[in-house]
Design an enzyme around this catalytic site. Structure first.
Site, short mmCIF file in Angstrom:
data_model
loop_
_atom_site.label_atom_id
_atom_site.label_comp_id
_atom_site.label_asym_id
_atom_site.label_seq_id
_atom_site.Cartn_x
_atom_site.Cartn_y
_atom_site.Cartn_z
N ARG A 159 46.15 34.30 -67.43
CA ARG A 159 44.95 34.62 -66.64
C ARG A 159 45.27 35.55 -65.48
O ARG A 159 44.39 36.06 -64.80
CB ARG A 159 44.34 33.32 -66.08
CG ARG A 159 43.61 32.55 -67.14
CD ARG A 159 43.01 31.31 -66.55
NE ARG A 159 41.97 31.56 -65.57
CZ ARG A 159 40.76 31.97 -65.85
NH1 ARG A 159 40.45 32.27 -67.09
NH2 ARG A 159 39.85 32.12 -64.91
N ARG A 176 36.84 28.91 -68.93
CA ARG A 176 37.62 29.76 -67.99
C ARG A 176 36.82 31.02 -67.62
O ARG A 176 37.28 32.15 -67.80
CB ARG A 176 38.98 30.13 -68.59
CG ARG A 176 39.81 28.99 -69.13
CD ARG A 176 40.20 27.93 -68.13
NE ARG A 176 41.08 28.27 -67.07
CZ ARG A 176 42.41 28.25 -67.14
NH1 ARG A 176 42.98 27.94 -68.27
NH2 ARG A 176 43.16 28.57 -66.10
N ASP A 222 46.15 19.42 -63.13
CA ASP A 222 47.36 19.68 -63.93
C ASP A 222 48.24 18.46 -64.04
O ASP A 222 49.16 18.42 -64.84
CB ASP A 222 48.18 20.81 -63.29
CG ASP A 222 47.34 22.04 -63.09
OD1 ASP A 222 47.47 22.68 -62.02
OD2 ASP A 222 46.52 22.33 -63.96
N LYS A 240 55.03 28.24 -60.66
CA LYS A 240 54.41 29.25 -61.55
C LYS A 240 53.17 29.83 -60.88
O LYS A 240 52.94 31.04 -60.91
CB LYS A 240 54.01 28.58 -62.86
CG LYS A 240 52.99 29.37 -63.70
CD LYS A 240 52.70 28.71 -65.02
CE LYS A 240 51.54 27.78 -64.96
NZ LYS A 240 50.23 28.42 -64.99
N ASN A 241 52.36 28.94 -60.24
CA ASN A 241 51.06 29.37 -59.72
C ASN A 241 51.12 29.98 -58.33
O ASN A 241 50.10 30.25 -57.72
CB ASN A 241 50.06 28.21 -59.78
CG ASN A 241 49.81 27.79 -61.22
OD1 ASN A 241 50.12 28.55 -62.15
ND2 ASN A 241 49.30 26.59 -61.42
N CYS A 293 45.30 28.74 -70.74
CA CYS A 293 45.16 27.50 -71.52
C CYS A 293 43.70 27.29 -71.92
O CYS A 293 42.78 27.52 -71.13
CB CYS A 293 45.62 26.31 -70.68
SG CYS A 293 47.40 26.31 -70.48
N ARG A 340 55.62 28.66 -70.96
CA ARG A 340 54.78 29.39 -70.00
C ARG A 340 54.98 28.82 -68.60
O ARG A 340 54.83 29.52 -67.61
CB ARG A 340 53.30 29.28 -70.39
CG ARG A 340 52.91 30.15 -71.57
CD ARG A 340 51.41 30.22 -71.69
NE ARG A 340 50.83 30.51 -70.41
CZ ARG A 340 49.65 30.00 -70.02
NH1 ARG A 340 48.98 29.20 -70.80
NH2 ARG A 340 49.18 30.29 -68.83
N VAL A 360 37.49 18.94 -63.01
CA VAL A 360 37.71 20.38 -62.78
C VAL A 360 37.43 21.20 -64.03
O VAL A 360 36.75 22.22 -63.98
CB VAL A 360 39.15 20.64 -62.28
CG1 VAL A 360 39.39 22.13 -62.07
CG2 VAL A 360 39.41 19.87 -60.98
C1 EPZ Z 1 44.48 27.78 -61.49
O1 EPZ Z 1 43.62 28.16 -62.55
C2 EPZ Z 1 45.78 27.37 -62.17
N1 EPZ Z 1 46.30 28.50 -62.94
C3 EPZ Z 1 45.54 26.19 -63.10
O2 EPZ Z 1 46.81 25.78 -63.59
C4 EPZ Z 1 44.96 25.03 -62.30
O3 EPZ Z 1 44.66 23.98 -63.20
C5 EPZ Z 1 43.68 25.50 -61.60
O4 EPZ Z 1 43.97 26.64 -60.77
C6 EPZ Z 1 43.09 24.42 -60.72
O5 EPZ Z 1 44.02 24.02 -59.77
C7 EPZ Z 1 46.92 29.51 -62.26
O6 EPZ Z 1 47.02 29.51 -61.05
C8 EPZ Z 1 47.46 30.62 -63.12
P1 EPZ Z 1 40.03 27.70 -60.90
P2 EPZ Z 1 42.24 28.94 -62.19
O7 EPZ Z 1 39.51 29.09 -60.76
O8 EPZ Z 1 42.44 29.78 -60.99
C9 EPZ Z 1 35.64 27.32 -62.64
C10 EPZ Z 1 48.40 25.21 -65.19
O9 EPZ Z 1 48.49 24.29 -65.98
N2 EPZ Z 1 35.51 28.78 -62.42
O10 EPZ Z 1 40.36 26.91 -59.68
O11 EPZ Z 1 41.76 29.61 -63.43
C11 EPZ Z 1 36.61 27.00 -63.76
O12 EPZ Z 1 35.96 27.10 -65.02
C12 EPZ Z 1 47.08 25.93 -65.00
O13 EPZ Z 1 49.33 25.65 -64.46
C13 EPZ Z 1 34.29 29.39 -62.67
O14 EPZ Z 1 33.32 28.74 -63.06
O15 EPZ Z 1 41.30 27.70 -61.84
C14 EPZ Z 1 37.01 25.58 -63.44
O16 EPZ Z 1 36.00 24.70 -63.88
C15 EPZ Z 1 46.01 25.36 -65.90
N3 EPZ Z 1 34.17 30.73 -62.49
C16 EPZ Z 1 37.03 25.57 -61.91
O17 EPZ Z 1 36.24 26.71 -61.49
C17 EPZ Z 1 35.22 31.50 -62.06
O18 EPZ Z 1 35.07 32.73 -61.88
C18 EPZ Z 1 38.43 25.69 -61.33
O19 EPZ Z 1 39.00 26.86 -61.80
C19 EPZ Z 1 36.47 30.86 -61.81
C20 EPZ Z 1 36.58 29.51 -62.00
#
Ligand code: EPZ
Length: 458
Positions: A117, A146, A330, A44-45, A141, A438, A352
């Site tokens: 997202r 986020r 995840d 998916k990702n 989610c 999803r 995370v």
């Molecule tokens: C991706 O989310 C995945 N989703 C998530 O999978 C996965 O859990 C996550 O990466 C971590 O591996 C998709 O790819 C669609 P991040 P993403 O930006 O990109 C903070 C699933 O179940 N952050 O790596 O949104 C954030 O709050 C989903 O398949 C900021 O602070 O994750 C978090 O604490 C759930 N500011 C950390 O970074 C920002 O601008 C990691 O988020 C962006 C992120």
């Protein structure tokens, strides 16, 4: 009108392919091991991001092993409202032709953004293509705030103007975008993808530090390289991107979905089952496999997949979620279900996301003994540096689980509830199950193939 459909019969659903549909409720009778084989398709990702990348090409792209999940449908609709033609050749093959790309109206974008997202990743490609973009407020989610500050700061570094509106974000770059020097405060997957999808067509070079390096990121880099991009993947989370004037379409087969593979592995642990996950590959799951083995699981690596089963009594583990190559956030939700059956006390530090342990309340309703520490806690054997937003769950087992009436809170939490219901004695009602679609394709077919005893209501 609610229709009671038994799992013994072929399970028709809203879309007739053994999948979940809106408004459906699952009545699950637990206490039986899940045994059999499931096939895991494309991640998916990755698939959703590669679809967005097709916008950057001047010719048609072909994406293979695309899973039939609602997050893919959301991206497909968003591409189509922007004039991209998307043809489904069947068997998971999508042809994406961006040659008709146009601006879209806010209402159309907002109507199709869904609970995803991914729309935020349209910024760079739309700015290169049209000089402007509108991105509605994001879904995804509810596992934390986020925020998207890393994304917006990166886009400003490329020269875009970014206006926050009550309904979303309006971006413009009439003079085009230039290369940037960006250091991410945290190796964010989404923000890394934002920089990749924007930097490849920016004038000049982009330097990205503290980048995410998940396998799905490396495959997005491979997709962009096939399109003509020049991206060097350096040591210590550094990525250099040399902007080019044009990109062509790609032909790419998606990497398998590690999150789905790990989910079914945890289902085998939790139900004392034996599940062969076709398509799963060892290198991308090394960290997961170590934890799986330490928890008392056994796995056999085959050419076409991995067989997951229990080796004996489940054992308690201490796990910290982290960015790749650490233990993926995840993976912790399905694992926690299995740890309720381990003999002893396990600890899961979720470093995370700040709210990804809320799903444990429903597990406690089913008889689990899980205590969540909202501020997390230090422990001597920690490997991952503490983060301000982390939480921790302490799971004491084994605790027999019994049926309950639960409502799915998020994608991986929802999967975990179904597995807990299958591990529990008695009948459970699981509501709001369409969220599971999803990220898990043909979910009902897979449950049936593994011998799950359930009815679909609605
Ligand atoms: C991706 O989310 C995945 N989703 C998530 O999978 C996965 O859990 C996550 O990466 C971590 O591996 C998709 O790819 C669609 P991040 P993403 O930006 O990109 C903070 C699933 O179940 N952050 O790596 O949104 C954030 O709050 C989903 O398949 C900021 O602070 O994750 C978090 O604490 C759930 N500011 C950390 O970074 C920002 O601008 C990691 O988020 C962006 C992120």
């Amino acid at each position: 009108m609610s229709t009671l459909l038994s799992a013994s019969a072929p399970t028709p659903s809203g879309n007739g392919n053994g999948d979940l549909a809106s408004g459906q409720v699952l009545k699950i009778r637990g206490g039986r091991p899940l045994t059999g084989r499931v096939e895991v398709k494309g991640a998916k990702n990755l698939a959703t991001k590669a679809m967005v990348a097709a916008l950057l090409g001047e010719t048609e792209s072909v994406l293979r092993d695309v899973p039939e999940i609602s997050d893919v449908n959301v991206v497909r609709s968003l591409l189509e409202v922007h004039g991209v033609t998307v043809q489904d050749d069947g068997e998971g093959v999508l042809r994406l032709d961006p040659r008709g790309a146009v601006s879209a109206h806010f209402e159309e974008i907002d109507a199709h953004a869904g609970a995803s997202r991914i729309p935020i990743l349209f910024c760079g490609p739309l700015l290169h293509l049209l000089g402007q973009a509108f991105i509605p407020d994001l879904g995804g989610c509810r596992i934390g705030d986020r925020p998207i500050d890393f994304h917006l700061d990166a886009l400003r570094s490329f020269g875009a103007t970014v206006d926050k509106l009550p309904s979303g974000i309006r971006l413009s770059a009439p003079e085009g975008l230039h290369g940037a020097n960006i250091t991410l405060p945290y190796p964010s997957v989404g923000a890394t993808e934002q920089v990749l999808l924007t930097g490849v067509r920016a004038r000049g070079t982009t330097e990205l530090r503290n980048a995410a390096i998940e396998p799905e990121i490396l495959h997005l880099i491979a997709v962009l390289q096939k399109m003509g991009a020049i991206i060097s993947y350096e040591p210590n989370r550094v990525i250099f991107i040399e902007g080019v004037d044009s990109l062509r379409g790609y032909d790419h087969r998606c990497i398998f979905d590690r999150n789905e593979a790990a989910s079914w592995a945890c289902a085998a642990l939790a139900t004392d089952g034996d599940i062969f996950v076709g398509g799963a590959k060892q290198p991308e799951m090394l960290t997961f496999l170590n934890v799986f083995r330490k928890a008392g699981g056994e796995f056999d690596i085959h050419e076409d997949g991995i067989r997951f089963h229990r080796g004996g009594a489940l054992k308690p583990v201490t796990v910290e979620t982290d960015v790749h190559p650490g233990f993926m956030t995840d993976w912790q939700q399905p694992l926690i279900v299995a740890l309720t059956q381990a003999e002893g006390t396990s600890t899961v530090h979720e470093t995370v996301y700040e709210n990804r342990l809320g799903f444990t309340r429903a597990l406690n309703q089913m008889g689990a003994d899980i205590v969540v520490h909202p501020e997390g806690f230090a422990s001597p054997e920690r490997r991952v540096p503490r983060r301000a937003l982390e939480q921790a769950a302490v799971i004491t087992g084994p605790t027999p689980l019994h049926g309950a009436d639960v409502v799915v809170p998020d994608l991986r939490g929802g999967y975990s509830y179904v597995i807990a219901a299958l591990a529990a004695e008695g009948e459970s009602t699981v509501r709001n199950v369409e969220i599971i679609r999803r990220g898990y394709e043909k979910f009902l077919d897979k449950l049936t193939a593994l011998g799950a005893d359930y009815d679909v209501i609605g």
